[in-house]
Enzyme design. Structure first.
Site, PDB file in Angstrom:
ATOM      1  N   ARG A 152      80.606  45.112  25.545  1.00  0.00           N
ATOM      2  CA  ARG A 152      79.946  45.434  24.284  1.00  0.00           C
ATOM      3  C   ARG A 152      80.240  44.285  23.323  1.00  0.00           C
ATOM      4  O   ARG A 152      81.284  43.640  23.403  1.00  0.00           O
ATOM      5  CB  ARG A 152      80.468  46.748  23.706  1.00  0.00           C
ATOM      6  CG  ARG A 152      80.239  47.956  24.612  1.00  0.00           C
ATOM      7  CD  ARG A 152      80.869  49.217  24.018  1.00  0.00           C
ATOM      8  NE  ARG A 152      80.670  50.370  24.876  1.00  0.00           N
ATOM      9  CZ  ARG A 152      81.534  50.777  25.810  1.00  0.00           C
ATOM     10  NH1 ARG A 152      82.673  50.100  25.997  1.00  0.00           N
ATOM     11  NH2 ARG A 152      81.286  51.841  26.547  1.00  0.00           N
ATOM     12  N   LYS A 176      85.870  51.521  23.797  1.00  0.00           N
ATOM     13  CA  LYS A 176      85.755  52.684  22.915  1.00  0.00           C
ATOM     14  C   LYS A 176      86.957  53.612  23.073  1.00  0.00           C
ATOM     15  O   LYS A 176      87.435  53.844  24.181  1.00  0.00           O
ATOM     16  CB  LYS A 176      84.476  53.455  23.233  1.00  0.00           C
ATOM     17  CG  LYS A 176      83.204  52.762  22.750  1.00  0.00           C
ATOM     18  CD  LYS A 176      81.999  53.653  22.967  1.00  0.00           C
ATOM     19  CE  LYS A 176      80.737  53.041  22.385  1.00  0.00           C
ATOM     20  NZ  LYS A 176      79.558  53.912  22.583  1.00  0.00           N
ATOM     21  N   HIS A 254      73.039  43.610  23.350  1.00  0.00           N
ATOM     22  CA  HIS A 254      73.030  44.762  24.248  1.00  0.00           C
ATOM     23  C   HIS A 254      72.066  44.563  25.422  1.00  0.00           C
ATOM     24  O   HIS A 254      72.282  45.127  26.497  1.00  0.00           O
ATOM     25  CB  HIS A 254      72.679  46.038  23.478  1.00  0.00           C
ATOM     26  CG  HIS A 254      73.468  47.231  23.930  1.00  0.00           C
ATOM     27  ND1 HIS A 254      74.851  47.314  23.805  1.00  0.00           N
ATOM     28  CD2 HIS A 254      73.090  48.385  24.538  1.00  0.00           C
ATOM     29  CE1 HIS A 254      75.262  48.465  24.300  1.00  0.00           C
ATOM     30  NE2 HIS A 254      74.225  49.131  24.749  1.00  0.00           N
ATOM     31  N   ARG A 257      73.966  43.014  28.073  1.00  0.00           N
ATOM     32  CA  ARG A 257      74.782  44.026  28.757  1.00  0.00           C
ATOM     33  C   ARG A 257      73.927  44.777  29.780  1.00  0.00           C
ATOM     34  O   ARG A 257      74.351  45.017  30.912  1.00  0.00           O
ATOM     35  CB  ARG A 257      75.363  44.988  27.717  1.00  0.00           C
ATOM     36  CG  ARG A 257      76.207  46.152  28.269  1.00  0.00           C
ATOM     37  CD  ARG A 257      76.894  46.818  27.091  1.00  0.00           C
ATOM     38  NE  ARG A 257      77.348  48.175  27.367  1.00  0.00           N
ATOM     39  CZ  ARG A 257      78.526  48.496  27.891  1.00  0.00           C
ATOM     40  NH1 ARG A 257      79.376  47.536  28.242  1.00  0.00           N
ATOM     41  NH2 ARG A 257      78.880  49.757  28.088  1.00  0.00           N
ATOM     42  N   HIS A 280      81.839  52.974  31.017  1.00  0.00           N
ATOM     43  CA  HIS A 280      81.179  54.266  30.803  1.00  0.00           C
ATOM     44  C   HIS A 280      82.112  55.399  31.222  1.00  0.00           C
ATOM     45  O   HIS A 280      82.704  55.349  32.301  1.00  0.00           O
ATOM     46  CB  HIS A 280      79.895  54.357  31.631  1.00  0.00           C
ATOM     47  CG  HIS A 280      78.768  53.541  31.096  1.00  0.00           C
ATOM     48  ND1 HIS A 280      77.669  53.188  31.847  1.00  0.00           N
ATOM     49  CD2 HIS A 280      78.555  53.001  29.861  1.00  0.00           C
ATOM     50  CE1 HIS A 280      76.843  52.464  31.103  1.00  0.00           C
ATOM     51  NE2 HIS A 280      77.354  52.344  29.910  1.00  0.00           N
ATOM     52  N   TYR A 289      70.322  52.784  35.024  1.00  0.00           N
ATOM     53  CA  TYR A 289      69.913  51.481  35.551  1.00  0.00           C
ATOM     54  C   TYR A 289      69.186  51.608  36.886  1.00  0.00           C
ATOM     55  O   TYR A 289      68.408  50.720  37.248  1.00  0.00           O
ATOM     56  CB  TYR A 289      71.124  50.552  35.663  1.00  0.00           C
ATOM     57  CG  TYR A 289      71.699  50.244  34.305  1.00  0.00           C
ATOM     58  CD1 TYR A 289      71.009  49.442  33.407  1.00  0.00           C
ATOM     59  CD2 TYR A 289      72.903  50.812  33.888  1.00  0.00           C
ATOM     60  CE1 TYR A 289      71.519  49.192  32.134  1.00  0.00           C
ATOM     61  CE2 TYR A 289      73.412  50.566  32.633  1.00  0.00           C
ATOM     62  CZ  TYR A 289      72.711  49.760  31.757  1.00  0.00           C
ATOM     63  OH  TYR A 289      73.194  49.524  30.508  1.00  0.00           O
TER      64      TYR A 289
END
Length: 313
Positions: A152, A176, A254, A257, A280, A289
């Site tokens: 990110r 995160k 992004h 990414r 994730h 994806y």
């Protein structure tokens, strides 16, 4: 004064402080909660209402007004999530004896496939970074690391320089919620990192002789954060797009990414590995994806299969 009688702004403040302390919620998440709850509080205040007396009908009326304003499904879903969490917190703290939003179902999110880039487009972006008129080594390192790891943008610009020492094969990334993960570096990314570090350390040495403190960040800046900002990097990547002949409208940090994940999957990587590298929490997030690849394959057939062409008359 009981908490129930406190101003709504105080409710929001205490809730956000608890989120930050107990859940280690990211700054951007905190800001989003604050904006959404302030909007809801303003709507209630206009109707002489308070969080303490809100009913399910009030919350549903607010959501209807949000829809009438033309707000996207994703925005309305996020606002409802913030409201639910506030009232769940209020119930747990004993400020209310119920959660008026608990039975409300959200509008759902529109399922949009993430935008990605072709390998050739990424190559042009990387080439543009290498030929930057200024800070070419830094810019090349930024782009090579981003494409090699799928980080990110916040993770990238705030990397500590200590993570890059010793010609690492892997980078330790803090994502995160403070969760850490290891991401492998490609040979081009390692080469770009080594070249940039040499130049960076030379600049730091000059700064040190001038009495300036050393930076702990890999990509230092004189701004208050101490490192390159997301906003500045967003501008840089648009510049690379223009220089490389790639539509700036489809290029953001992004999308790099997304390109990282899509290209890995197309090359045969398994979803679990990609999930780990992207950070994730749920593999279901990574599964999007596979749909990107499905759409690309469909388009490939439509564009190139002889039977998909209109018959000649």
């Amino acid at each position: 004064m009981t908490q129930a009688a406190q101003p709504m702004a105080r409710w929001v403040q205490v809730f956000l402080e608890a989120q930050a302390a107990e859940l280690d919620a990211a700054t951007n998440t905190q800001l989003a909660y604050a904006r959404d709850l302030q909007n809801f509080a303003g709507w209630l205040a206009d109707k002489s209402l308070h969080f303490a007396g809100v009913t399910q009908d009030h919350v549903e009326s607010y959501l209807i007004d949000c829809e009438t304003e033309g707000l996207a499904k994703s925005t309305r879903a996020r606002r409802l999530s913030a409201i639910k969490q506030l009232f769940r917190f209020a119930f747990d703290e004993g400020w209310r004896d119920d959660n008026p939003a608990i039975q409300i179902k959200g509008p759902g999110r529109a399922k949009r496939l993430p935008k990605t880039l072709e390998v050739a487009e990424v190559d042009r972006l990387l080439e543009a970074a290498r030929h930057s008129p200024k800070s070419a080594l830094r810019n090349t390192c930024l782009m090579e690391l981003l494409y090699a790891t799928g980080m990110r943008v916040t993770e990238l610009v705030s990397l500590p320089v200590s993570a890059a020492r010793g010609d690492p094969r892997m980078l330790l990334v803090r994502g995160k919620g403070g969760k850490e993960r290891l991401v492998p570096l490609s040979p081009p990314a390692r080469d770009a990192l080594a070249a940039y570090l040499t130049a960076r350390d030379a600049e730091e040495e000059v700064a040190r002789t001038q009495g300036k403190p050393a930076s702990k960040f890999l990509f230092p800046s004189r701004g208050k954060l101490g490192h390159l900002t997301r906003h500045r990097f967003f501008g840089l990547i648009k510049e690379f797009a223009v220089a490389g002949g790639v539509s700036p409208a489809k290029v953001t940090p992004h999308t790099l990414r997304h390109a990282f994940a899509t290209h890995l999957l197309a090359g045969g990587a398994d979803l679990r590995s990609i999930q780990t590298m992207l950070g994730h929490a749920d593999v279901a997030t990574t599964e999007i994806y596979t749909h990107v690849l499905d759409e690309r394959l469909k388009q490939l057939v439509l564009d190139h299969h002889p039977l998909s062409k209109p018959a000649k008359t």
